[in-house]
Design an enzyme around this catalytic site. Structure first.
Site, mmCIF file in Angstrom:
data_model
loop_
_atom_site.group_PDB
_atom_site.id
_atom_site.type_symbol
_atom_site.label_atom_id
_atom_site.label_comp_id
_atom_site.label_asym_id
_atom_site.label_seq_id
_atom_site.Cartn_x
_atom_site.Cartn_y
_atom_site.Cartn_z
ATOM 1 C CD GLU A 213 -14.095 -34.027 23.385
ATOM 2 O OE1 GLU A 213 -12.939 -33.852 22.927
ATOM 3 O OE2 GLU A 213 -14.317 -34.467 24.522
HETATM 4 C C1 NOJ Z 1 -10.188 -34.651 23.921
HETATM 5 C C2 NOJ Z 1 -10.661 -34.414 25.306
HETATM 6 O O1 NOJ Z 1 -11.801 -35.195 25.527
HETATM 7 C C3 NOJ Z 1 -10.960 -32.966 25.604
HETATM 8 O O2 NOJ Z 1 -11.115 -32.824 26.978
HETATM 9 C C4 NOJ Z 1 -9.864 -32.070 25.100
HETATM 10 O O3 NOJ Z 1 -10.156 -30.724 25.338
HETATM 11 C C5 NOJ Z 1 -9.663 -32.320 23.626
HETATM 12 N N1 NOJ Z 1 -9.279 -33.677 23.431
HETATM 13 C C6 NOJ Z 1 -8.630 -31.425 22.997
HETATM 14 O O4 NOJ Z 1 -7.367 -31.755 23.467
#
Ligand code: NOJ
EC number: 3.2.1.21
Length: 571
Positions: free
Chosen positions: A432
């Protein structure tokens, strides 16, 4: 550079394993020994000046690089009680709380449960190689256990997985992204060690059911967030406010649950299915406030250990918690007059079971903090007072729609180097990385374009210049969605979603086009006209002038001129 910094750098460069023994006085009553200061950052990034670290680097990622984009079930699916789905703790929380802006919830969200083809269309248009999404546990097992199996839920994920495979998009599946079946919370959720077997059975079912097509599994998303926000701060469900004990107990169970699921995959499915399995750990980069002050470097290292090492050390190193945690929590517990540490310990058998239970390193990264030492209060007992450091925002970086998430791209390169050094050069997937903009942002999200250009370039530098084994990058997120405690006030999406429209219409933003091009080019290849200009060396003066063009403002994207610098001063 000061002498201390030079020494620090040389030690690193020679890969001398140094052990610093630092004695810190707490409350004049006890001494804490901080051992095993792990290697801080890779030499290349450590040496860079504030100016250099913002320079642009052209180049491409290795062939087969996994370019992806992410979402998670509760954030996008909606259909909260459709076709037999059971409630999750997020359904319960959002439907009863008034702490989320506009009392928002995920009842409909992006309506992906009913709009699967639209999601597939966006993914195809982006030409991503992988799609990271999560399974809603209570859509598959409404009461959390196999006896409540909901075939319609399984059918939905089969359609999604088949749709991805049909377009050569690799499913990267998170088994648990925070939405615990409410029924399991009734038996104490992750505070209970019973969850280890219950989670394992759910994972076993998913491996058996989807594993013929899913080759990339992530057991748990951001266990540190679950443990601290869910059971310490209590601002996320299940809203348990037990900051001194809850996070440690829950983390202990999450680590064991992860390890058990890993072994199930390893023992029963790996041979026939040939996939890989890991866990997605969240990590900010912790930059020492003053790199020439040992205490601050130790504090920054401790910050890394308390957030990332808490989970990564047992899984990727030796089956046990980092020394920094053991010392801090152990000594604070003693001073608090407790008979034993609030940090539970693993038996030797458990350590052997946990050690090595991830095939690759998956990291979620958003921002960087400036860290310095403090002597925190002793009471009440709390994970956050166990740290003995404080975090500040980096003041030379753009803000985002989420106040404590500044855009500090160089922190990603340092983080990747730290992971390489600390965990023995694992294959790393950035699972991510993304930025929030205001919900009103429709197609014109130049701030997000700036973010991706800068962050992906730092990942490129880590790979090309520092030799970090970066295997994949996942942008967060596919589209604006339910942003947990921020509701729909901010969006991380490369596509805008009109939440006032029953059709939840999706529109690509500028960043979607931009990301498409990065994927197409596999990074940032040197433009042809730039190759030409490299035949004529520029003067240093010229280069300096051109450098000044860079990063003047967020609208001024790094220009092709920066290639001259790398040509004349190869890194
Ligand atoms: C981490 C989380 O895993 C994800 O679900 C979220 O959208 C992001 N943070 C941004 O807040």
């Amino acid at each position: 550079m000061s002498n201390k910094e030079i020494l620090w750098y040389l030690l690193k460069k020679k890969h001398i394993n140094i052990t610093l023994v630092n004695t810190v006085k707490i409350d004049n009553t006890a001494l804490i020994k901080v051992e095993e200061l792990s290697k801080n950052v890779g030499p290349q990034s450590m040496l860079s000046s504030n100016f250099d670290r913002k320079m642009y680097h052209y180049g491409t990622f290795p062939e087969g690089f996994s370019w992806g984009i992410s979402s998670s079930a509760y954030q996008i699916e909606g259909g909260w009680n459709a076709d037999g789905k059971g409630p999750s703790i997020w359904d319960t929380f959002t439907q009863t709380t008034n702490t989320i802006p506009d009392n928002a919830n995920g009842n409909v969200a992006c309506d992906s449960y009913n709009r699967l083809n639209e999601d597939l269309y966006m993914l195809r248009a982006l030409r991503v190689k992988s799609y990271r999404f999560s399974l809603s546990w209570s859509r598959i097992f409404p009461d959390g256990t196999r006896k409540s199996l909901n075939q319609k839920g399984v059918d939905y994920y089969n359609r999604l997985i088949d749709g991805l495979i049909a377009h050569n998009i690799e499913p990267m599946v998170t088994l648990y992204h925070w939405d615990l079946p409410e029924a399991l919370q009734k038996v104490n959720g992750w505070e209970s060690a019973e969850m280890i077997d219950i989670f394992n059975d759910y994972c076993d079912f998913c491996f058996a059911t989807f594993g013929d097509r899913v080759k990339f599994w992530i057991t748990i998303n951001q266990p540190q967030t679950i443990a601290w926000s869910g059971y310490g701060l209590g601002n996320m469900p299940p809203n348990v406010k037990d900051p001194g004990y809850g996070p440690y107990i829950v983390a202990h169970n999450l680590i064991k649950a992860h390890a058990k699921a890993y072994h199930t995959y390893d023992d029963k499915y790996r041979q026939s299915q040939g996939g890989l399995i890991s866990i997605a750990l969240n990590a900010d980069w912790a930059e020492p406030k003053d790199v020439s002050v040992r205490r601050e470097v130790v504090a920054a290292d401790r910050a890394m250990q308390f957030q990332l090492g808490w989970f990564a050390h047992p899984i990727f190193k030796n089956g046990d918690y980092p020394d920094a945690l053991k010392w801090q929590v152990g000594n604070k517990s003693e001073i608090q007059g407790l008979p034993q540490s609030r940090l539970p310990s693993f038996t030797e058998e458990e350590k052997n079971f946990i050690k090595g239970t991830a095939d690759v390193f998956c990291v979620n990264h958003y921002t960087t903090k400036i860290v310095s030492h403090v002597t925190a209060r002793l009471s009440p007992a709390s994970y956050e007072y166990d740290w003995d450091f404080k975090e500040e925002e980096e003041n030379d970086s753009p803000t985002t729609a989420i106040p404590n998430q500044k855009v500090v791209a160089w922190g990603l390169r340092r983080l990747l180097n730290w992971i390489k050094e600390e965990y023995g050069d694992p294959e790393i997937y950035i699972t991510e990385n993304g930025v929030a903009t205001e919900a009103q942002t429709t197609w014109d999200d130049s701030a997000r374009v700036f973010f991706y250009k800068a962050y992906i370039d730092e990942a490129l530098k880590a790979y090309k210049v520092d030799g970090v084994t970066v295997k994949g990058y996942t942008a967060t997120s596919l589209m604006d969605s339910f942003e947990w405690l921020n509701g729909y006030n901010v969006g991380f999406g490369l596509h805008h979603v009109d939440f006032s429209n029953p059709n939840r219409s999706r529109t690509p933003k500028y960043s979607a086009h931009f990301y498409y091009n990065i994927i197409k080019d596999n990074g940032f290849p040197l433009p042809d006209d730039e190759k030409q200009s490299l035949t004529k060396p520029s003067t240093t003066k010229n280069i300096k002038r051109l450098q000044m063009c860079l990063f003047v403002s967020r609208d001024q994207f790094p220009t092709r001129y920066s290639a001259l610098r790398y040509w004349s001063q190869p890194a």
